[in-house]
Write a protein that holds these residues in place. Sequence first.
Motif, PDB file in Angstrom:
ATOM      1  N   CYS A  39       0.825  -1.235   0.000  1.00 53.45           N
ATOM      2  CA  CYS A  39       0.000   0.000   0.000  1.00 53.45           C
ATOM      3  C   CYS A  39       0.848   1.269   0.000  1.00 53.45           C
ATOM      4  N   ARG A  40       2.184   1.116  -0.100  1.00 53.48           N
ATOM      5  CA  ARG A  40       3.107   2.257  -0.225  1.00 53.48           C
ATOM      6  C   ARG A  40       3.236   3.104   1.054  1.00 53.48           C
ATOM      7  N   SER A  41       2.596   2.679   2.158  1.00 53.54           N
ATOM      8  CA  SER A  41       2.819   3.430   3.424  1.00 53.54           C
ATOM      9  C   SER A  41       4.251   3.208   3.882  1.00 53.54           C
ATOM     10  N   ILE A  42       4.757   4.100   4.775  1.00 52.47           N
ATOM     11  CA  ILE A  42       6.128   3.935   5.294  1.00 52.47           C
ATOM     12  C   ILE A  42       6.138   2.813   6.325  1.00 52.47           C
ATOM     13  N   MET A  43       7.111   1.909   6.219  1.00 58.90           N
ATOM     14  CA  MET A  43       7.164   0.741   7.109  1.00 58.90           C
ATOM     15  C   MET A  43       7.964   1.047   8.378  1.00 58.90           C
ATOM     16  N   LYS A  44       7.715   0.239   9.410  1.00 62.74           N
ATOM     17  CA  LYS A  44       8.357   0.434  10.722  1.00 62.74           C
ATOM     18  C   LYS A  44       9.033  -0.872  11.147  1.00 62.74           C
ATOM     19  N   PRO A  45      10.259  -0.793  11.691  1.00 58.29           N
ATOM     20  CA  PRO A  45      10.890  -2.028  12.178  1.00 58.29           C
ATOM     21  C   PRO A  45      10.029  -2.654  13.284  1.00 58.29           C
ATOM     22  N   ASP A  46      10.087  -3.974  13.391  1.00 59.19           N
ATOM     23  CA  ASP A  46       9.255  -4.679  14.383  1.00 59.19           C
ATOM     24  C   ASP A  46       9.891  -4.621  15.772  1.00 59.19           C
ATOM     25  N   VAL A  47      10.364  -3.422  16.138  1.00 60.06           N
ATOM     26  CA  VAL A  47      10.907  -3.218  17.488  1.00 60.06           C
ATOM     27  C   VAL A  47       9.916  -2.352  18.259  1.00 60.06           C
ATOM     28  N   VAL A  48       9.894  -2.526  19.586  1.00 58.83           N
ATOM     29  CA  VAL A  48       8.910  -1.835  20.425  1.00 58.83           C
ATOM     30  C   VAL A  48       9.357  -0.387  20.645  1.00 58.83           C
ATOM     31  N   PHE A  49       8.557   0.546  20.209  1.00 57.40           N
ATOM     32  CA  PHE A  49       8.817   1.966  20.481  1.00 57.40           C
ATOM     33  C   PHE A  49       8.126   2.315  21.801  1.00 57.40           C
ATOM     34  N   PHE A  50       8.609   3.358  22.458  1.00 51.50           N
ATOM     35  CA  PHE A  50       7.928   3.826  23.663  1.00 51.50           C
ATOM     36  C   PHE A  50       6.481   4.165  23.293  1.00 51.50           C
ATOM     37  N   GLY A  51       5.551   3.726  24.139  1.00 53.59           N
ATOM     38  CA  GLY A  51       4.134   3.977  23.854  1.00 53.59           C
ATOM     39  C   GLY A  51       3.478   2.802  23.156  1.00 53.59           C
ATOM     40  N   GLU A  52       4.291   1.790  22.791  1.00 56.21           N
ATOM     41  CA  GLU A  52       3.727   0.574  22.179  1.00 56.21           C
ATOM     42  C   GLU A  52       3.721  -0.558  23.200  1.00 56.21           C
ATOM     43  N   PRO A  53       2.774  -1.476  23.070  1.00 55.86           N
ATOM     44  CA  PRO A  53       2.773  -2.636  23.973  1.00 55.86           C
ATOM     45  C   PRO A  53       3.917  -3.586  23.607  1.00 55.86           C
ATOM     46  N   LEU A  54       4.375  -4.339  24.602  1.00 55.28           N
ATOM     47  CA  LEU A  54       5.365  -5.372  24.307  1.00 55.28           C
ATOM     48  C   LEU A  54       4.663  -6.534  23.593  1.00 55.28           C
ATOM     49  N   PRO A  55       5.374  -7.302  22.761  1.00 55.11           N
ATOM     50  CA  PRO A  55       4.756  -8.493  22.137  1.00 55.11           C
ATOM     51  C   PRO A  55       4.274  -9.431  23.246  1.00 55.11           C
ATOM     52  N   LEU A  56       2.952  -9.651  23.303  1.00 49.70           N
ATOM     53  CA  LEU A  56       2.332 -10.295  24.467  1.00 49.70           C
ATOM     54  C   LEU A  56       2.907 -11.688  24.726  1.00 49.70           C
ATOM     55  N   SER A  57       3.024 -12.500  23.672  1.00 48.16           N
ATOM     56  CA  SER A  57       3.472 -13.886  23.908  1.00 48.16           C
ATOM     57  C   SER A  57       4.911 -13.896  24.433  1.00 48.16           C
ATOM     58  N   ALA A  58       5.742 -12.989  23.919  1.00 45.46           N
ATOM     59  CA  ALA A  58       7.136 -12.936  24.396  1.00 45.46           C
ATOM     60  C   ALA A  58       7.171 -12.488  25.852  1.00 45.46           C
ATOM     61  N   TYR A  59       6.367 -11.476  26.177  1.00 45.85           N
ATOM     62  CA  TYR A  59       6.389 -10.963  27.542  1.00 45.85           C
ATOM     63  C   TYR A  59       5.865 -12.006  28.517  1.00 45.85           C
ATOM     64  N   GLU A  60       4.830 -12.720  28.113  1.00 51.63           N
ATOM     65  CA  GLU A  60       4.295 -13.771  28.990  1.00 51.63           C
ATOM     66  C   GLU A  60       5.326 -14.891  29.172  1.00 51.63           C
ATOM     67  N   ALA A  61       6.013 -15.241  28.105  1.00 49.90           N
ATOM     68  CA  ALA A  61       7.056 -16.286  28.202  1.00 49.90           C
ATOM     69  C   ALA A  61       8.185 -15.807  29.115  1.00 49.90           C
ATOM     70  N   ALA A  62       8.505 -14.518  29.027  1.00 51.47           N
ATOM     71  CA  ALA A  62       9.577 -13.963  29.876  1.00 51.47           C
ATOM     72  C   ALA A  62       9.163 -13.981  31.343  1.00 51.47           C
ATOM     73  N   LEU A  63       7.911 -13.618  31.614  1.00 52.71           N
ATOM     74  CA  LEU A  63       7.424 -13.630  33.002  1.00 52.71           C
ATOM     75  C   LEU A  63       7.414 -15.057  33.550  1.00 52.71           C
ATOM     76  N   GLU A  64       7.014 -16.007  32.708  1.00 53.24           N
ATOM     77  CA  GLU A  64       6.990 -17.406  33.160  1.00 53.24           C
ATOM     78  C   GLU A  64       8.409 -17.877  33.485  1.00 53.24           C
ATOM     79  N   ALA A  65       9.347 -17.515  32.609  1.00 53.55           N
ATOM     80  CA  ALA A  65      10.756 -17.898  32.844  1.00 53.55           C
ATOM     81  C   ALA A  65      11.266 -17.256  34.140  1.00 53.55           C
ATOM     82  N   ALA A  66      10.842 -16.022  34.387  1.00 50.59           N
ATOM     83  CA  ALA A  66      11.276 -15.317  35.607  1.00 50.59           C
ATOM     84  C   ALA A  66      10.706 -15.979  36.861  1.00 50.59           C
ATOM     85  N   ARG A  67       9.437 -16.400  36.773  1.00 51.30           N
ATOM     86  CA  ARG A  67       8.793 -17.020  37.937  1.00 51.30           C
ATOM     87  C   ARG A  67       9.383 -18.401  38.232  1.00 51.30           C
TER      88      ARG A  67
END
Length: 251
Positions: free
Chosen positions: A152-180
């Motif tokens: 669609c010719r819009s400007i693309m964004k790297p798949d990195v979390v910018f401030f104000g964006e949510p963290l990737p939920l599955s990764a964050y949940e996996a990280a919390l599980e690993a921490a626990r």
Amino acid sequence: MESGEIERAARDLLSAQKAIAFTGAGISVESGIPDFRSPTGLWSKYDPDQYATIDAFKADPGKVWEMLVEMIGLVTRAKPNPAHHGLASLETMGRLHAVVTQNIDGLHQAAGSRKVIEIHGSGASLSCLSCGSRIAATSFSMEKLPPRCPECRSIMKPDVVFFGEPLPLSAYEAALEAARECDLVLAIGTSAEVYPAAEIPITAKRAGAKLVEINVEPTSLTGRFSDYLIQGRSGEILPRVVELVRGLMYQ
Ligand code: APR
Ligand code: ZN
């Protein structure tokens, strides 16, 4: 003869049932990628409010891409350093269960770590905020910036979390599980200033794990949550810890 803390960390790794590492930009500094908050860090050159928030990106993606090009150039040229290789060795030796990283540089995987949880996303792909198309970061030309969506010719964004964006939920949940579930967390090269990522080592500590820091200087975790800090460069400290673990395992 190794220093006290290095010996202590080797013994803690040997006796841990389930150790994890929580890494930040400091572990990649010796690969040539500046961190963010050290005096010579990226945020000393680029104001994160102007360059690292999702609102800044939407307001002026071309300007944010000026900073992204510099980051991508550094990351593309970077190679894993002895700290990344040390964590991969610990995983191979069965002494490290996972790496939870805030970094987007892919250097843990390049060093051979297999279980890597990227809680701030990855610089390996770009997405279109308009239509959701995703492309590999290697598939766009640095000559034609900012990269535009093939659909669609819009400007693309790297798949990195910018401030104000949510963290990737599955990764964050996996990280919390690993921490626990862990009983030892090595917090390496992170200022632990940014939430919710910084919850990971704190969650581990609260769940009963030992928290060991490897950093060139004390952080907000030191003296409050950390059991001890091994002060110094991770590229120098980790290989020494791994050598001791290897020696203790096979003695
Ligand atoms: N060895 C060990 N520690 C180091 C080294 C090194 N060679 N060089 C720097 N450090 C330490 C610094 O002392 C600092 O505590 O690494 C830490 C880097 O902290 P930050 O620059 O704040 O990076 P990080 O903790 O990863 O930031 C978290 O903030 O801007 C966001 O999304 C970005 O993922 C990043 C998040
Ligand atoms: Zn699109």
